[in-house]
Write an enzyme that holds these catalytic residues in place. Structure first.
Site, PDB file in Angstrom:
ATOM      1  N   LYS A   1       9.761  -1.019  14.576  1.00 16.98           N
ATOM      2  CA  LYS A   1      10.334  -0.640  13.273  1.00 16.98           C
ATOM      3  C   LYS A   1      11.317   0.501  13.442  1.00 16.98           C
ATOM      4  O   LYS A   1      12.405   0.505  12.865  1.00 16.98           O
ATOM      5  CB  LYS A   1       9.225  -0.167  12.327  1.00 16.98           C
ATOM      6  CG  LYS A   1       8.400  -1.249  11.711  1.00 16.98           C
ATOM      7  CD  LYS A   1       7.636  -0.643  10.531  1.00 16.98           C
ATOM      8  CE  LYS A   1       6.233  -1.158  10.428  1.00 16.98           C
ATOM      9  NZ  LYS A   1       5.397  -0.428   9.491  1.00 16.98           N
TER      10      LYS A   1
ATOM     11  N   GLY B   1      -4.654  -2.523   5.366  1.00 17.10           N
ATOM     12  CA  GLY B   1      -3.879  -3.664   4.862  1.00 17.10           C
ATOM     13  C   GLY B   1      -4.553  -4.996   5.142  1.00 17.10           C
ATOM     14  O   GLY B   1      -4.738  -5.821   4.238  1.00 17.10           O
ATOM     15  N   ARG B   2      -4.959  -5.204   6.402  1.00 12.28           N
ATOM     16  CA  ARG B   2      -5.535  -6.515   6.749  1.00 12.28           C
ATOM     17  C   ARG B   2      -6.954  -6.692   6.233  1.00 12.28           C
ATOM     18  O   ARG B   2      -7.551  -7.754   6.433  1.00 12.28           O
ATOM     19  CB  ARG B   2      -5.455  -6.728   8.260  1.00 12.28           C
ATOM     20  CG  ARG B   2      -6.107  -5.645   9.090  1.00 12.28           C
ATOM     21  CD  ARG B   2      -5.658  -5.738  10.548  1.00 12.28           C
ATOM     22  NE  ARG B   2      -6.120  -4.609  11.356  1.00 12.28           N
ATOM     23  CZ  ARG B   2      -5.505  -3.436  11.430  1.00 12.28           C
ATOM     24  NH1 ARG B   2      -4.406  -3.214  10.713  1.00 12.28           N
ATOM     25  NH2 ARG B   2      -5.972  -2.471  12.192  1.00 12.28           N
TER      26      ARG B   2
ATOM     27  N   HIS C   1      -3.897 -34.004  17.362  1.00  7.75           N
ATOM     28  CA  HIS C   1      -2.724 -34.815  17.713  1.00  7.75           C
ATOM     29  C   HIS C   1      -1.603 -33.947  18.261  1.00  7.75           C
ATOM     30  O   HIS C   1      -0.463 -34.405  18.368  1.00  7.75           O
ATOM     31  CB  HIS C   1      -2.247 -35.583  16.483  1.00  7.75           C
ATOM     32  CG  HIS C   1      -3.284 -36.531  15.980  1.00  7.75           C
ATOM     33  ND1 HIS C   1      -3.322 -37.861  16.327  1.00  7.75           N
ATOM     34  CD2 HIS C   1      -4.388 -36.321  15.210  1.00  7.75           C
ATOM     35  CE1 HIS C   1      -4.372 -38.434  15.769  1.00  7.75           C
ATOM     36  NE2 HIS C   1      -5.043 -37.516  15.080  1.00  7.75           N
TER      37      HIS C   1
ATOM     38  N   LYS D   1       0.839  -1.193   0.000  1.00  3.39           N
ATOM     39  CA  LYS D   1       0.000   0.000   0.000  1.00  3.39           C
ATOM     40  C   LYS D   1       0.879   1.251   0.000  1.00  3.39           C
ATOM     41  O   LYS D   1       0.698   2.158  -0.796  1.00  3.39           O
ATOM     42  CB  LYS D   1      -0.905  -0.040   1.230  1.00  3.39           C
ATOM     43  CG  LYS D   1      -1.852   1.100   1.369  1.00  3.39           C
ATOM     44  CD  LYS D   1      -2.825   0.807   2.497  1.00  3.39           C
ATOM     45  CE  LYS D   1      -3.489   2.058   2.992  1.00  3.39           C
ATOM     46  NZ  LYS D   1      -4.391   1.799   4.117  1.00  3.39           N
TER      47      LYS D   1
ATOM     48  N   GLU E   1      10.681  -4.576   4.148  1.00  5.37           N
ATOM     49  CA  GLU E   1      10.792  -5.964   3.665  1.00  5.37           C
ATOM     50  C   GLU E   1      10.446  -6.033   2.177  1.00  5.37           C
ATOM     51  O   GLU E   1      11.147  -6.659   1.383  1.00  5.37           O
ATOM     52  CB  GLU E   1       9.822  -6.875   4.430  1.00  5.37           C
ATOM     53  CG  GLU E   1      10.144  -7.086   5.884  1.00  5.37           C
ATOM     54  CD  GLU E   1       9.552  -6.012   6.797  1.00  5.37           C
ATOM     55  OE1 GLU E   1       9.167  -4.914   6.303  1.00  5.37           O
ATOM     56  OE2 GLU E   1       9.488  -6.258   8.012  1.00  5.37           O
TER      57      GLU E   1
ATOM     58  N   GLU F   1      -4.289  -7.464  15.273  1.00  5.89           N
ATOM     59  CA  GLU F   1      -3.836  -6.132  14.868  1.00  5.89           C
ATOM     60  C   GLU F   1      -4.983  -5.121  14.978  1.00  5.89           C
ATOM     61  O   GLU F   1      -4.761  -3.936  15.188  1.00  5.89           O
ATOM     62  CB  GLU F   1      -3.282  -6.160  13.439  1.00  5.89           C
ATOM     63  CG  GLU F   1      -2.341  -5.001  13.151  1.00  5.89           C
ATOM     64  CD  GLU F   1      -1.535  -5.180  11.887  1.00  5.89           C
ATOM     65  OE1 GLU F   1      -0.309  -5.012  11.924  1.00  5.89           O
ATOM     66  OE2 GLU F   1      -2.137  -5.478  10.832  1.00  5.89           O
TER      67      GLU F   1
HETATM   68  C1  G6Q Z   1      -2.321  -4.233   8.028  1.00  7.07           C
HETATM   69  C2  G6Q Z   1      -1.106  -3.544   8.374  1.00  7.07           C
HETATM   70  C3  G6Q Z   1       0.150  -4.202   7.863  1.00  7.07           C
HETATM   71  C4  G6Q Z   1       0.493  -3.857   6.423  1.00  7.07           C
HETATM   72  C5  G6Q Z   1       1.935  -4.236   6.170  1.00  7.07           C
HETATM   73  C6  G6Q Z   1       2.363  -3.990   4.750  1.00  7.07           C
HETATM   74  O1  G6Q Z   1      -3.423  -3.842   8.281  1.00  7.07           O
HETATM   75  O2  G6Q Z   1      -1.210  -2.237   8.035  1.00  7.07           O
HETATM   76  O3  G6Q Z   1       0.130  -5.601   7.995  1.00  7.07           O
HETATM   77  O4  G6Q Z   1      -0.376  -4.478   5.548  1.00  7.07           O
HETATM   78  O5  G6Q Z   1       2.772  -3.563   7.051  1.00  7.07           O
HETATM   79  O6  G6Q Z   1       2.225  -2.654   4.437  1.00  7.07           O
HETATM   80  P1  G6Q Z   1       2.337  -2.157   2.961  1.00  7.07           P
HETATM   81  O7  G6Q Z   1       1.219  -2.774   2.196  1.00  7.07           O
HETATM   82  O8  G6Q Z   1       2.257  -0.674   3.011  1.00  7.07           O
HETATM   83  O9  G6Q Z   1       3.657  -2.657   2.443  1.00  7.07           O
END
Ligand code: G6Q
Length: 580
Positions: free
Chosen positions: A537, A286-287, A407, A218, A224, A372
């Site tokens: 972070k 994001g989630r 199990h 986003k 990463e 989250e």
């Molecule tokens: C989700 C969070 C988080 C996010 C990641 C990746 O709700 O905001 O998991 O999706 O940190 O972020 P970007 O999509 O900006 O790389």
């Protein structure tokens, strides 16, 4: 919704529950079922092809009535909150944004006006939900028809999604869940971790000339994802026979697309935003983004028709959530039961147990969605001086598919000192009917819910043990009886559907999204921000140079941090020198 809210625990509806809890906390599910033949039927809901049996919960009719009163509390304003979310009001108050993942699956053809703009058509002058969805579907179709070709002319067959958190878990979980619907000529891999082994392993055996990278971010600034995308770009370039800037540019255009809300950063990376960017917007968390272009790998895997069916399933639940009275509202009931256990019984752990191997990533997906969203303590609408909650919020969420979990950790679920409410998820039919496997799977699901709820008394355990001793000639030992005793009274919900298909997956996810939302509203927290991930972070970027350097000051006051970095330096040094 009023501006500020009294403490949750001060509300009369809450106080009534506190009192009621004292009366019912020791009731046993064994007796509740024995005394009430209509219990299962009364405590069930069926709608949108989903059957929820919540009768194996430690509730009475009165409990449900009081929980529903809480949900209806004017001060909490749940109904208004639901409407506010669905109509695009800026309910993510800490970030000043709307929360509109439901717009992404609005299959009703009705406009959704936010700030004077129909977001289904356009957002801030750019494309809106439907044009982007169309672009996603068109692109997915091209790949599936092997029309998209790489630099050498070979068709694209491998899709590598580079993204993390919300830009990974949704599509990774859904592609796995719907694998039986996917195009088997295509390979899908997901890279999220900054640990180099993740990318290296994902690229094993792939031909760069047949590989498409979807860089899903986003913000397009995530450490990463940008590091993995740069390394993937390098991997592609180093496979080119001719490494001129022109050849690299052309290869990039054929092998990289982006999914992002940040066109500028996408362009800086070298991806043409007009051609190869699939846009989404700041009001998609994001989630909550699997419904957006973040779902591109899923759309490619299962095809546009199935992807739209997936959206449609979620939309059916949105309608259910919006229109069904709370008593018949699956997300609301699940949310209230969660609150009953977390805030009254003090059960802070909660397991999700899909009896379906294809849902192997579903618990991890829900873990992010729930933890989250609701792992918070700052209040959204406090009265001054009461900025933090004085009640528990989000639980620890975890799980594994059954029967594997049986199990492994079910021992603790049955006989441990912790009580862990569970959600069992199952399907009447299997996508792969294999002899009697599915009947056995379902028998286990149902049996576990009964064993947890009813248990086995000491008298029953003793009787069984005596019979066993008679049969085998083993001497009877009274001291073994407690080990064979099952306390029972361990609550669970069971969610059933006919089969795991695209709409059903959409429904299941949407049910949990809304459940988490309802809990957040009742707890008075903002389920849509995630400031809690920031501190670590920030510290990591401060510590990075100290880890990269062989010596020099370590920017931390903390003796453990300094010790850890010194240890790492001592043990890294020889390897770095060797590599150089
Ligand atoms: C989700 C969070 C988080 C996010 C990641 C990746 O709700 O905001 O998991 O999706 O940190 O972020 P970007 O999509 O900006 O790389």
């Amino acid at each position: 919704m009023s501006e500020s809210r009294r403490k949750l625990t001060a509300l009369p509806e809450w106080q009534a529950l506190v009192e009621h809890f004292r009366e019912v906390k020791d009731l046993h599910l064994r007796n509740l079922f024995r005394e009430d033949p209509g219990r299962a039927e009364r405590f069930s809901i069926e709608d949108c092809g989903i059957f929820l049996d919540f009768s194996k919960n430690r509730i009475t009719d009165r409990t449900l009535e009081l929980l529903l009163r809480l949900a209806e509390s004017r001060e909490i304003g749940l109904r208004e909150a639901i409407e506010a979310m669905l109509t695009g009001q800026p309910i993510n108050a800490t970030e000043g944004r709307a929360v509109l993942h439901t717009a992404l699956r609005n299959r009703s053809a009705t406009p959704l006006i936010v700030n004077g703009e129909d977001v289904m058509q356009s957002v801030k002058g750019g494309p809106g939900v439907l044009p982007v969805l169309e672009k996603v579907c068109r692109f997915a179709q091209q790949i599936r028809q092997l029309e998209r070709r790489g630099w050498s002319g070979k068709p694209i067959r491998n899709i590598v999604n580079i993204g993390i958190g919300g830009s990974d878990l949704g599509p990774a979980m859904a592609v796995e869940a719907l694998r039986p619907y996917s195009d088997r000529r295509l390979t899908f891999r997901f890279v999220s971790n900054i640990d180099g082994s993740h990318l290296a392993e994902a690229l094993q055996g792939l031909d760069p000339a047949e590989t498409l990278f979807i860089v899903a971010s986003k913000t397009f600034t995530t450490l990463e994802t940008t590091a993995n995308a740069v390394a993937a770009r390098q991997w592609l370039f180093s496979s080119l026979p001719n490494r001129s800037p022109q050849a690299e540019r052309e290869a990039l255009a054929k092998h990289f697309v982006a999914v992002s809300a940040n066109p500028q950063r996408v362009a800086e990376f070298g991806i043409d935003p007009d051609e190869n960017l699939f846009l989404f917007w700041d009001w998609v968390g994001g989630r909550y983004s699997v419904w957006s272009a973040i779902g591109l790998p899923l759309a490619i895997a299962v095809g546009p028709e199935n992807f739209l069916a997936f959206l449609d399933g979620a939309w059916q639940i949105d309608e259910h959530f919006r229109r069904r009275p709370f008593r018949q509202n699956i997300p609301v009931i699940l949310a209230l039961l969660g609150i009953w256990y977390i805030n009254f019984f003090g059960f802070h752990s909660y397991a999700v147990l899909p009896y379906c191997q294809l849902l192997v990533r579903f618990p991890a997906y829900l873990q992010q969605l729930d933890m989250e969203s609701n792992g918070k303590q700052a209040r959204l609408r406090p009265i001054q001086g009461e900025e933090f909650v004085q009640w528990s919020t989000g639980p620890v969420v975890w799980g594994e598919p059954g029967t594997n979990g049986q199990h492994a950790f079910f021992q603790l679920l049955h006989q441990g000192t912790e009580i862990i409410p569970c959600d069992f998820i199952g399907f009447a039919e299997s996508v792969y009917p294999l002899k009697d496997h599915h009947a056995k799977l379902l028998a286990n699901l149902v049996a576990q819910t009964e064993a947890l709820a009813i248990g086995k008394t000491e008298a029953e355990a003793e009787r069984e043990l005596r019979q066993e001793c008679e049969r085998t000639g083993m001497p009877f030992r009274r001291d073994l009886v407690p080990h064979r005793f099952f306390p029972g009274n361990r609550p669970s919900n069971t969610l059933l559907a006919e089969r795991l298909d695209p709409p059903t997956l959409g429904k299941l996810i949407a049910i949990y999204e809304h459940k988490v939302f309802v809990q957040g509203v009742i707890w008075d927290i903002n389920s849509f921000d995630q400031f809690g991930v920031e501190l670590g972070k920030q510290l990591a970027s401060r510590l990075l140079p100290a880890i990269e350097q062989a010596d020099g000051p370590i920017p931390s006051e903390n003796s453990s941090t300094r010790q850890l970095i010194s240890w790492i330096r001592r043990h890294r040094q020889p390897k770095s020198e060797g590599a150089a």
